[in-house]
Every structure is written in structure tokens, then in C-alpha cells.
Design a protein around this motif. Structure first.
Motif, short mmCIF file in Angstrom:
data_model
loop_
_atom_site.label_atom_id
_atom_site.label_comp_id
_atom_site.label_asym_id
_atom_site.label_seq_id
_atom_site.Cartn_x
_atom_site.Cartn_y
_atom_site.Cartn_z
N ALA A 131 -10.59 -2.23 2.89
CA ALA A 131 -9.59 -1.68 1.60
C ALA A 131 -8.22 -1.49 2.38
CB ALA A 131 -10.14 -0.73 0.65
N ARG A 133 -10.26 6.44 -2.30
CA ARG A 133 -11.74 6.48 -2.48
C ARG A 133 -12.45 7.53 -1.57
NH1 ARG A 133 -13.86 0.61 -1.16
NH2 ARG A 133 -15.82 1.77 -1.13
N GLU A 157 -4.10 2.84 1.43
CA GLU A 157 -4.01 3.72 0.23
C GLU A 157 -5.35 3.66 -0.61
OE1 GLU A 157 -1.76 0.96 0.79
OE2 GLU A 157 -0.23 2.00 1.61
N THR A 158 -5.74 2.56 -0.79
CA THR A 158 -6.95 2.63 -1.63
C THR A 158 -8.24 3.19 -0.94
OG1 THR A 158 -6.55 0.29 -2.46
CG2 THR A 158 -8.59 1.13 -2.59
#
Length: 160
Positions: free
Chosen positions: A31, A39, A34-35
Motif C-alpha cells: 500500500a 492502517r 499514507e495508506t
């Protein structure tokens, strides 16, 4: 004795990696940064507060860090690695027991998934206490592997 030390260091690092997997998996899955950060942050905040004032991620991160420190100390031959291991064990045990007593409150998020694995329902004991027992045995192995062997010196030998 060196082989035992190597195996014990590998086992402690493997367990620390297993504990850290919910934090690390978003970064490894590919990912975006930022993602993955969002998470991992959601995973850390999912457990709620333990004992009314302590966030679960603090005990979780402390246990992971202390397990890694104890493995590094043991790998370097430091006899005080057992102290770091048992401090990590205390943090891990407090986290597991607190999450086990919370029950379904935090069962879906955070480190609660490590306290009650779904595949362990066929075991004759509670998996939390079974895991803690295995960790105590691993701690005894850390103590044994961390002992220094002192060879007796005959008179006239240099003390190195």
C-alpha cells in the motif's frame, strides 16, 4: 551452547515479528505510505484502553521492543538478556490477560486478535494461558543460553 543460543535468538525474534505483524503488514502489502500509515495507526488504536488509563498499543509496542532488545542482547552474549526478556514477558502477559478479560469489547481490532486465535478452539486449555506457558519455557531457555561458562584457571594463567 552457541547453537542453543542461535535457536533461542531466532525463536524470540520470530515471536516478536509475529507480535509486530499487524503493525508491519500494511507496509509490506504494498500500500502507499499514507495508506499504510493510516492502517497501522488504526490497528494500534483499535484495542482501546487497558486498566482504565493505559492504551493497549503502549504495552504492545513495549513488549515487541523488549523482545527484540533481549534477542539482540542474547545474540551478543550478554547474560542480562533474561532481564529484558522477562520484562517483555510481563508486558505481554499483562496485555494478553487484560484483553482476555475484556472479552468481546475489543475482539475485532488491535492486539486482541493475538489473545484468542480462532483455530485454537479445539485445545484442551485456554490458548492465552497455553501461550504464556510456552513463553515461560522460552524464558527459561533464554536464561540457560545466556549463562556464561567459566573455565577454571590454573595458577599462573593470565586473567583475560
Amino acid at each position: 551452547m552457541k547453537l542453543l543460543r542461535f535457536v533461542v535468538v531466532a525463536a524470540v525474534l520470530a515471536y516478536a515479528g509475529w507480535l509486530a505483524w499487524p503493525f508491519l503488514s500494511p507496509f509490506i502489502e504494498g500500500a502507499g505510505p499514507e495508506t499504510a500509515t493510516l492502517r497501522a495507526g488504526a490497528e494500534a488504536q483499535g484495542g482501546g484502553e487497558l486498566f482504565g488509563f493505559l492504551p493497549s498499543w503502549a504495552l504492545w509496542a513495549g513488549a515487541i521492543g523488549l523482545y527484540v532488545i533481549s534477542a539482540l542482547m542474547l545474540g551478543a552474549g550478554n547474560s542480562k538478556a533474561a532481564v529484558a526478556y522477562f520484562l517483555a514477558f510481563l508486558a505481554d502477559a499483562a496485555l494478553r490477560v487484560a484483553l482476555d478479560h475484556q472479552g468481546g469489547e475489543a475482539a475485532g481490532a488491535g492486539p486482541a486478535t493475538m489473545s484468542a486465535p480462532a483455530a485454537a478452539s479445539s485445545l484442551p486449555m485456554d490458548p492465552v494461558y497455553l501461550t504464556l506457558g510456552v513463553l515461560v519455557v522460552l524464558g527459561v531457555l533464554v536464561v540457560i543460553a545466556g549463562r556464561r561458562i567459566r573455565r577454571p584457571r590454573t595458577p599462573g594463567q593470565f586473567a583475560y
